[in-house]
Design an enzyme around this catalytic site. Structure first.
Site, PDB file in Angstrom:
ATOM      1  N   GLU A   1      29.638  30.442  39.666  1.00 40.15           N
ATOM      2  CA  GLU A   1      30.738  31.400  39.538  1.00 40.15           C
ATOM      3  C   GLU A   1      32.046  30.694  39.215  1.00 40.15           C
ATOM      4  O   GLU A   1      32.230  29.522  39.551  1.00 40.15           O
ATOM      5  CB  GLU A   1      30.926  32.147  40.862  1.00 40.15           C
ATOM      6  CG  GLU A   1      30.196  33.460  40.952  1.00 40.15           C
ATOM      7  CD  GLU A   1      30.825  34.557  40.097  1.00 40.15           C
ATOM      8  OE1 GLU A   1      31.463  34.259  39.055  1.00 40.15           O
ATOM      9  OE2 GLU A   1      30.673  35.721  40.467  1.00 40.15           O
ATOM     10  N   ASP A   2      32.956  31.429  38.580  1.00 35.39           N
ATOM     11  CA  ASP A   2      34.302  30.887  38.395  1.00 35.39           C
ATOM     12  C   ASP A   2      35.135  31.106  39.654  1.00 35.39           C
ATOM     13  O   ASP A   2      35.898  30.251  40.059  1.00 35.39           O
ATOM     14  CB  ASP A   2      34.986  31.489  37.157  1.00 35.39           C
ATOM     15  CG  ASP A   2      34.898  33.010  37.118  1.00 35.39           C
ATOM     16  OD1 ASP A   2      34.137  33.590  37.922  1.00 35.39           O
ATOM     17  OD2 ASP A   2      35.591  33.618  36.299  1.00 35.39           O
TER      18      ASP A   2
ATOM     19  N   ASP B   1      36.131  36.102  45.185  1.00 36.80           N
ATOM     20  CA  ASP B   1      37.365  36.735  45.656  1.00 36.80           C
ATOM     21  C   ASP B   1      37.018  37.683  46.815  1.00 36.80           C
ATOM     22  O   ASP B   1      36.982  37.258  47.971  1.00 36.80           O
ATOM     23  CB  ASP B   1      38.009  37.458  44.471  1.00 36.80           C
ATOM     24  CG  ASP B   1      39.371  38.038  44.776  1.00 36.80           C
ATOM     25  OD1 ASP B   1      39.816  37.977  45.942  1.00 36.80           O
ATOM     26  OD2 ASP B   1      40.018  38.582  43.856  1.00 36.80           O
TER      27      ASP B   1
ATOM     28  N   VAL C   1      44.929  34.519  39.385  1.00 33.32           N
ATOM     29  CA  VAL C   1      44.865  33.346  38.515  1.00 33.32           C
ATOM     30  C   VAL C   1      44.091  33.649  37.233  1.00 33.32           C
ATOM     31  O   VAL C   1      43.213  34.511  37.207  1.00 33.32           O
ATOM     32  CB  VAL C   1      44.219  32.139  39.229  1.00 33.32           C
ATOM     33  CG1 VAL C   1      45.158  31.602  40.302  1.00 33.32           C
ATOM     34  CG2 VAL C   1      42.875  32.502  39.854  1.00 33.32           C
TER      35      VAL C   1
ATOM     36  N   ARG D   1      40.961  33.486  29.095  1.00 34.42           N
ATOM     37  CA  ARG D   1      39.759  32.776  29.564  1.00 34.42           C
ATOM     38  C   ARG D   1      39.678  31.368  28.967  1.00 34.42           C
ATOM     39  O   ARG D   1      39.059  30.485  29.541  1.00 34.42           O
ATOM     40  CB  ARG D   1      38.493  33.531  29.140  1.00 34.42           C
ATOM     41  CG  ARG D   1      38.270  34.852  29.829  1.00 34.42           C
ATOM     42  CD  ARG D   1      36.850  35.329  29.527  1.00 34.42           C
ATOM     43  NE  ARG D   1      36.673  36.747  29.752  1.00 34.42           N
ATOM     44  CZ  ARG D   1      36.361  37.303  30.914  1.00 34.42           C
ATOM     45  NH1 ARG D   1      36.229  36.545  31.978  1.00 34.42           N
ATOM     46  NH2 ARG D   1      36.190  38.596  31.031  1.00 34.42           N
TER      47      ARG D   1
END
Ligand code: PRP
Length: 180
Positions: free
Chosen positions: A99-100, A103, A153, A165
């Site tokens: 995952e980036d 959250d 972010v 991106r």
């Protein structure tokens, strides 16, 4: 051109390289003889997965899923819709979800549970960024690149209205960009 919209840089390009190298070493140890299936959640995972895979020194397979979660609703419904599913079976496989960002934790928690339900031998999660202050469900990623504060972010896979991106670092947008 993109840089003018960025208020501050949170994770530099150099730091991302160091994170990928460090996590890659740990993952190389963990998965050496396990022939893992590394699953990226599109679209945000792409840049991080690109650098991470190059640091994992073993045989592995790569797959992608595209899921949409309902962000910003009044209630945290936890609904996650699968837009693109894996093409290979996860049965008895060791899965590493890439995952980036984690959250609220909703997306990754639901997908992790789904893959376990489908018979994966193990499911672990590696994320470039962890934003624990955003959590609405209990979830702790197994491998974390960097823990960040409660800020919106963009960059290195993370978008604002599908843009930014392709920034080579992670940063915070200037407020005027939202008010355009
Ligand atoms: C983003 C990100 C994670 C998820 C994290 O994806 O890539 O998958 O949200 O948020 P959560 O922990 O609150 O569930 P998004 O659904 O925006 O799609 P994208 O990867 O295409 O940007």
């Amino acid at each position: 051109m993109l840089e003018k919209d960025i208020e501050k840089v949170l994770v530099t390009q150099e730091e991302i390289r160091e994170i990928a190298s460090k996590l890659g070493k740990e993952l190389t140890q963990e998965y050496q003889d396990k022939f893992p299936l590394v699953v990226g959640l599109l679209n945000g995972c792409v840049p991080f997965m690109g650098v991470l895979l190059g640091e994992m020194d073993m045989h592995l397979e790569v797959g992608f899923m595209d899921v949409s979660s309902y962000h910003g609703g009044i209630e945290s419904s936890g609904d996650v819709k699968i837009l693109k599913d894996l093409e290979i079976s996860v049965h008895n496989r060791h899965i590493l979800l890439a995952e980036d960002i984690v959250d609220t934790g909703r997306t990754i928690k639901v997908i992790r549970e789904l893959l376990l339900y489908r018979g994966a031998a193990s499911v672990k999660v590696v994320t470039l960024l962890d934003k624990p202050t955003g959590r609405v469900v209990e979830f702790v990623p197994d491998y974390i690149g960097k823990t960040i504060p409660k800020e919106f972010v963009v960059g290195f896979g993370l978008d604002y209205e599908e843009k930014y991106r392709n920034l080579p670092y992670v940063g915070v947008l200037k407020p005027e960009v939202y008010n355009k």
